[in-house]
Motif scaffolding. Structure first.
Motif, PDB file in Angstrom:
ATOM      1  N   THR A 287       1.528  12.311  -6.642  1.00 26.22           N
ATOM      2  CA  THR A 287       1.102  13.276  -7.655  1.00 26.22           C
ATOM      3  C   THR A 287      -0.375  13.118  -7.978  1.00 26.22           C
ATOM      4  N   VAL A 288      -0.823  11.890  -8.116  1.00 19.99           N
ATOM      5  CA  VAL A 288      -2.232  11.631  -8.431  1.00 19.99           C
ATOM      6  C   VAL A 288      -3.112  11.996  -7.240  1.00 19.99           C
ATOM      7  N   SER A 289      -2.687  11.621  -6.028  1.00 18.91           N
ATOM      8  CA  SER A 289      -3.508  11.933  -4.849  1.00 18.91           C
ATOM      9  C   SER A 289      -3.621  13.440  -4.639  1.00 18.91           C
ATOM     10  N   ASN A 290      -2.523  14.177  -4.834  1.00 18.98           N
ATOM     11  CA  ASN A 290      -2.580  15.634  -4.701  1.00 18.98           C
ATOM     12  C   ASN A 290      -3.440  16.258  -5.799  1.00 18.98           C
ATOM     13  N   GLY A 291      -3.383  15.677  -6.993  1.00 18.30           N
ATOM     14  CA  GLY A 291      -4.215  16.180  -8.078  1.00 18.30           C
ATOM     15  C   GLY A 291      -5.694  16.005  -7.790  1.00 18.30           C
ATOM     16  N   MET A 292      -6.057  14.890  -7.169  1.00 14.49           N
ATOM     17  CA  MET A 292      -7.458  14.667  -6.824  1.00 14.49           C
ATOM     18  C   MET A 292      -7.938  15.679  -5.786  1.00 14.49           C
TER      19      MET A 292
ATOM     20  N   THR B 165      -6.855  18.609  -5.383  1.00 15.06           N
ATOM     21  CA  THR B 165      -6.841  19.962  -5.937  1.00 15.06           C
ATOM     22  C   THR B 165      -7.945  20.179  -6.969  1.00 15.06           C
ATOM     23  N   PHE B 166      -8.151  19.232  -7.862  1.00 11.88           N
ATOM     24  CA  PHE B 166      -9.018  19.460  -9.018  1.00 11.88           C
ATOM     25  C   PHE B 166     -10.371  18.767  -8.917  1.00 11.88           C
ATOM     26  N   LEU B 167     -10.536  17.814  -7.984  1.00 14.65           N
ATOM     27  CA  LEU B 167     -11.798  17.095  -7.888  1.00 14.65           C
ATOM     28  C   LEU B 167     -12.553  17.509  -6.633  1.00 14.65           C
ATOM     29  N   SER B 168     -13.789  17.066  -6.545  1.00 14.09           N
ATOM     30  CA  SER B 168     -14.647  17.420  -5.410  1.00 14.09           C
ATOM     31  C   SER B 168     -14.296  16.591  -4.177  1.00 14.09           C
ATOM     32  N   ASP B 169     -15.021  16.845  -3.090  1.00 10.02           N
ATOM     33  CA  ASP B 169     -14.783  16.128  -1.840  1.00 10.02           C
ATOM     34  C   ASP B 169     -15.130  14.652  -1.942  1.00 10.02           C
ATOM     35  N   GLU B 170     -15.902  14.268  -2.953  1.00 12.88           N
ATOM     36  CA  GLU B 170     -16.239  12.846  -3.115  1.00 12.88           C
ATOM     37  C   GLU B 170     -15.000  11.998  -3.373  1.00 12.88           C
ATOM     38  N   ALA B 171     -13.965  12.596  -3.902  1.00  7.00           N
ATOM     39  CA  ALA B 171     -12.728  11.861  -4.213  1.00  7.00           C
ATOM     40  C   ALA B 171     -11.741  11.864  -3.056  1.00  7.00           C
ATOM     41  N   GLU B 172     -12.138  12.361  -1.890  1.00  8.36           N
ATOM     42  CA  GLU B 172     -11.212  12.479  -0.766  1.00  8.36           C
ATOM     43  C   GLU B 172     -10.676  11.120  -0.319  1.00  8.36           C
ATOM     44  N   GLU B 173     -11.582  10.129  -0.176  1.00  5.69           N
ATOM     45  CA  GLU B 173     -11.138   8.810   0.290  1.00  5.69           C
ATOM     46  C   GLU B 173     -10.303   8.089  -0.762  1.00  5.69           C
TER      47      GLU B 173
ATOM     48  N   ILE C  14      -4.855   6.313  -2.217  1.00  8.89           N
ATOM     49  CA  ILE C  14      -3.661   6.345  -3.065  1.00  8.89           C
ATOM     50  C   ILE C  14      -2.458   6.865  -2.272  1.00  8.89           C
ATOM     51  N   GLU C  15      -2.655   7.858  -1.428  1.00  9.62           N
ATOM     52  CA  GLU C  15      -1.551   8.417  -0.653  1.00  9.62           C
ATOM     53  C   GLU C  15      -0.971   7.398   0.323  1.00  9.62           C
ATOM     54  N   LYS C  16      -1.825   6.653   1.003  1.00 13.29           N
ATOM     55  CA  LYS C  16      -1.333   5.667   1.979  1.00 13.29           C
ATOM     56  C   LYS C  16      -0.560   4.553   1.292  1.00 13.29           C
ATOM     57  N   PHE C  17      -1.067   4.074   0.162  1.00 10.35           N
ATOM     58  CA  PHE C  17      -0.354   2.999  -0.520  1.00 10.35           C
ATOM     59  C   PHE C  17       0.907   3.514  -1.198  1.00 10.35           C
ATOM     60  N   ASP C  18       0.940   4.763  -1.576  1.00 12.19           N
ATOM     61  CA  ASP C  18       2.180   5.337  -2.098  1.00 12.19           C
ATOM     62  C   ASP C  18       3.269   5.328  -1.029  1.00 12.19           C
ATOM     63  N   LYS C  19       2.922   5.704   0.185  1.00 12.30           N
ATOM     64  CA  LYS C  19       3.894   5.672   1.281  1.00 12.30           C
ATOM     65  C   LYS C  19       4.302   4.238   1.623  1.00 12.30           C
ATOM     66  N   PHE C  20       3.321   3.331   1.613  1.00 10.32           N
ATOM     67  CA  PHE C  20       3.610   1.935   1.954  1.00 10.32           C
ATOM     68  C   PHE C  20       4.605   1.331   0.966  1.00 10.32           C
ATOM     69  N   PHE C  21       4.386   1.572  -0.328  1.00 12.26           N
ATOM     70  CA  PHE C  21       5.296   0.996  -1.315  1.00 12.26           C
ATOM     71  C   PHE C  21       6.615   1.745  -1.371  1.00 12.26           C
TER      72      PHE C  21
END
Length: 770
Positions: A218-223, A225-233, A238-245
């Motif tokens: 949810t947080v990674s998708n929000g970034m 959607t609502f933040l600039s490309d600087e927040a891509e990494e 967050i997305e990779k560690f969400d899947k890992f956990f």
């Protein structure tokens, strides 16, 4: 679990509960090391325990969880975990369990332990050979809930400036997303982020649920959607560690459908696509990140370390990933394994167990070692060890019914007096014979140990093979061959223990050599040749390891004891009693008489009372009542040794005779010379001191005047012997409490600590506001 320093004397067993105790071999090595460095005697004061190490057994396919063992510790090191680990694996395998993995948190002590016992040649040590099996490994798991907290803490740390592909991975993007959610007066897509997630406190940093909700899809998708490309990494992180956990948090069969997250699906075969993602994407991404950081030569090494997660967190992630991949492939080779839930690898039941300890203490959330062990016994027999209703905090909620059937029959009552010395080591069941080899002595010990009666297939096979080995070695034709087998192992032991244990490094290197040996092909070849020579099939790997482990620890302990004896001081001067101690003996003498009279009246028959009470009265000195001015008519009132008891006597104290005081004086000397509180129980110390001829001689003189006048000489002699044994036991118990109290006061004085109960939560908060 952290505990409060405290020392308690157990009057039933004579144990001093509260010292650090990590096992027999560890205590001997630490004693020698301390003696070499400080040149103190072998009886130097032991450290008090400040934490409790608990080993818990958990089933991978069942709801079984059991707190197996507890060790009070003060400053635990990685090498001290090695014999504890091997002993636990050995006993569990003998009970019929198959030890597959070992889950620990990311503590530096645990990481050192991994390096000592690890066997693989790569940079990441994530497994060791199971010494009780030829073809099985034991995998190390860094607890996933601890990993998710440390990952979030690295992201939130202001001291780090993490980057990947020249784009920042920063906590500021989480704060920006939280601010966006606050600007919305109506509904919001970013409903998970709260004030507690963004503004962390020392307590909230320990909460797993807050970390999991920040590192979520949810947080990674929000970034994105609502933040600039600087927040891509940062969103990618967050997305990779969400899947890992999610991979390591599969707790049931329905969560994947409810949350629509495929990474939470149960594992049903060894070729699961998530394992391929773990290897090809997640670990490859971490390696690429490390490579980019290493190539940054334009900044100092200290600054480069801030561009990535901490080394400890990265190591824990890699150990867990490699272990999980290999463990899952092994589990699906077992028969009847159709599915697996990865949440079984977490140590949540252990955290719940610690919560139950704090819950039993009510307002006392910081128990002492004695209180912890007492609660441990109670928690082991309850029907369930779960915390009902707690779904937040540092543990997870479990809504499943885990109650087990219980028996309503009451437990047998504990005996108040221990007749013989108790020990946890099986070696006490059989004396070591100097005529036999070390292998034969260990085999005899295994056969006669209480564990030989366990109703398991492994124990039956071990006992059968051990008896067959002893029968083969008893033949004179095979005597020389057995000596060759024995000498083969002793040669290795001599090489490993050549250096005196003077530092932690020596202990670590010794255990490394032992771990490498029991995992080597030479070790397996040696024992295969032994069994083939004797004609034992199949080869019992558990027996091989138990014989090797017991032989090595006994040999190392023997070497340690020899060096301790060589360096110990030989002060043979007889102790003396101070003026204070002599005064106290008058008071204690009267107390012992009253205690003995109460015991006789409570537990003896009428005939025994008629025999014992007159003998006890001969130990009491007759005193006239006060003559009105506070002075007594006894000619020994001015004796300086009675000054204290005369001052405190308000009319209810019992005065003992001078002869009994002389007996107690000699008894106190023997207690100082012979008694070793904490290692022997009261009955064994009383029997040992009661054999002293000088004490018997003084005891006989007390009753010598009435010997000829007594018609029942034999009955009188039995009564005297009984009184001697019981009075010595009572006195040793009294001295045990005083010994414990003195040690605690010396500890508080030296450490300048006040071990009283801490302030309440309300008082602490009020003080912090001021």
């Amino acid at each position: 679990m952290h505990i409060k320093e405290g020392l308690v004397y157990d009057k039933f067993t004579g144990d001093l509960i509260g010292y650090s105790n990590t096992g027999d071999i560890n205590e001997h090595l630490l004693q020698l090391e301390k003696q070499v460095h400080t040149e103190q005697s072998a009886d130097a004061r032991q450290p008090l325990a400040t934490s409790m190490l608990v080993l818990m057994v958990r089933g991978l396919f069942t709801d079984f969880s059991f707190p197996y063992a507890s060790f009070p510790t003060s400053s635990l090191t990685g090498d001290q975990l090695v014999p504890i680990f091997y002993e636990a694996v050995l006993r569990l395998e003998k009970c019929g369990f198959r030890v597959a993995c070992n889950t620990l948190d990311g503590n530096s002590v645990n990481r050192k332990f991994f390096k000592i016992v690890g066997n693989n040649s790569s940079k990441i040590t994530y497994y060791t050979k199971n010494p009780c099996s030829i073809d099985r490994n034991i995998y190390f798991i860094s607890d996933p809930p601890h990993l998710i907290k440390t990952t979030r803490n690295c992201l939130a740390s202001s001291k780090r400036s993490m980057k990947f592909n020249d784009k920042a991975i920063s906590w500021k993007f989480v704060k920006e997303l939280y601010d966006i959610s606050l600007k919305s007066e109506g509904l919001t897509c970013i409903h998970k982020l709260k004030y507690e997630h963004v503004n962390l406190t020392p307590f909230s940093k320990m909460r797993v649920d807050l970390a999991a909700e920040v590192l979520s899809s949810t947080v990674s998708n929000g970034m994105r959607t609502f933040l600039s490309d600087e927040a891509e990494e940062t969103a990618n992180f967050i997305e990779k560690f969400d899947k890992f956990f999610d991979m390591l948090n599969v707790s049931n069969y329905l969560s994947t459908y409810k949350s629509l997250k495929p990474f939470k699906a149960p594992y049903r075969w060894s070729a699961d696509k998530r394992l391929q993602w773990l290897k090809d994407e997640f670990l490859a991404w971490i390696e690429e990140w490390e490579k980019q950081v290493t190539e940054r030569k334009d900044i100092p090494a200290k600054e480069r370390n801030k561009l990535i997660l901490s080394k400890e967190t990265l190591l824990g992630i890699k150990i867990t990933a490699y272990s999980f991949n290999d463990l899952l492939k092994y589990l699906f080779t077992l028969p009847d394994v159709k599915s697996f839930l990865s949440e079984k690898l977490c140590q949540d039941p252990l955290e719940k167990h610690f919560g139950l300890h704090r819950q039993r203490g009510r307002t006392n959330e910081n128990p002492t070692s004695a209180e912890f062990l007492k609660n441990q016994q109670a928690l082991r027999v309850v029907s369930s060890i779960r915390l009902d209703g707690i779904i937040n905090g540092n543990t997870r909620g479990n809504k499943e019914d885990t109650n087990v059937p219980t028996d309503g029959e009451p437990l047998p009552k504990r005996r108040k007096l221990v007749k013989s010395s108790s020990t946890d080591t099986p070696a006490a069941t059989s004396p070591v014979s100097p005529e036999k080899t070390e292998i034969e002595n260990v085999l005899q010990m295994i056969i006669e140990s209480p564990e030989s009666k366990l109703p398991s297939i492994s124990v039956t096979m071990i006992i059968k093979a051990a008896k067959q080995l002893l029968l083969w070695s008893s033949n004179k034709v095979n005597e020389q061959k057995m000596k060759q087998f024995n000498q083969y192992l002793i040669t290795f032991f001599k090489i490993w223990t050549t250096l005196t244990v003077t530092t932690q490094f020596v202990r670590e290197e010794t255990w490394k050599r032992f771990a490498l040996f029991v995992s080597s092909s030479e070790y397996n070849t040696f024992w295969a040749s032994v069994y083939s020579t004797v004609g034992i099939t199949p080869c019992p790997a558990i027996l091989s390891f138990e014989v090797t482990f017991r032989m090595f620890t006994a040999y190392w302990k023997k070497q340690t004891l020899a060096r301790i004896s060589a360096t110990a001081s030989t002060d043979s001067s007889s102790p003396s009693l101070s003026f204070d101690e002599q005064n106290a003996l008058w008071y204690v003498g009267g107390y012992v008489i009253r205690r003995m009279r109460t015991k006789i009246n409570k537990n003896s028959t009428a005939k025994e009372m008629d025999m014992l009470l007159p003998l006890l009265d001969e130990l009491v000195e007759d005193h006239d009542e006060d003559n009105g001015d506070g002075e007594r008519e006894d000619e020994e009132d001015n004796d300086m040794n009675k000054s204290w008891i005369n001052c405190i006597n308000r009319g209810g104290l019992v005065y003992c005779t001078n002869e009994f005081h002389t007996f107690l004086y000699s008894l106190e000397i023997q207690v100082k010379l012979c008694c070793n509180y904490g290692k022997n129980n009261v009955q064994s110390m009383a029997e040992m001191i009661g054999q002293k001829e000088e004490l018997k001689e003084i005891w006989d003189k007390i009753f010598q005047e009435n010997r000829d006048a007594d018609a029942a000489a034999e009955c009188r002699s039995q009564g005297k012997s009984f009184l001697l044994k019981e009075i010595i036991a009572i006195y040793i118990t009294i001295r045990g409490f005083r010994h414990t109290s003195r040690i605690m006061e010396m500890y508080k004085k030296d450490e300048k600590k006040n071990l009283q109960k801490r302030k309440s939560l309300r008082s602490t908060l009020a003080a912090s506001e001021e």
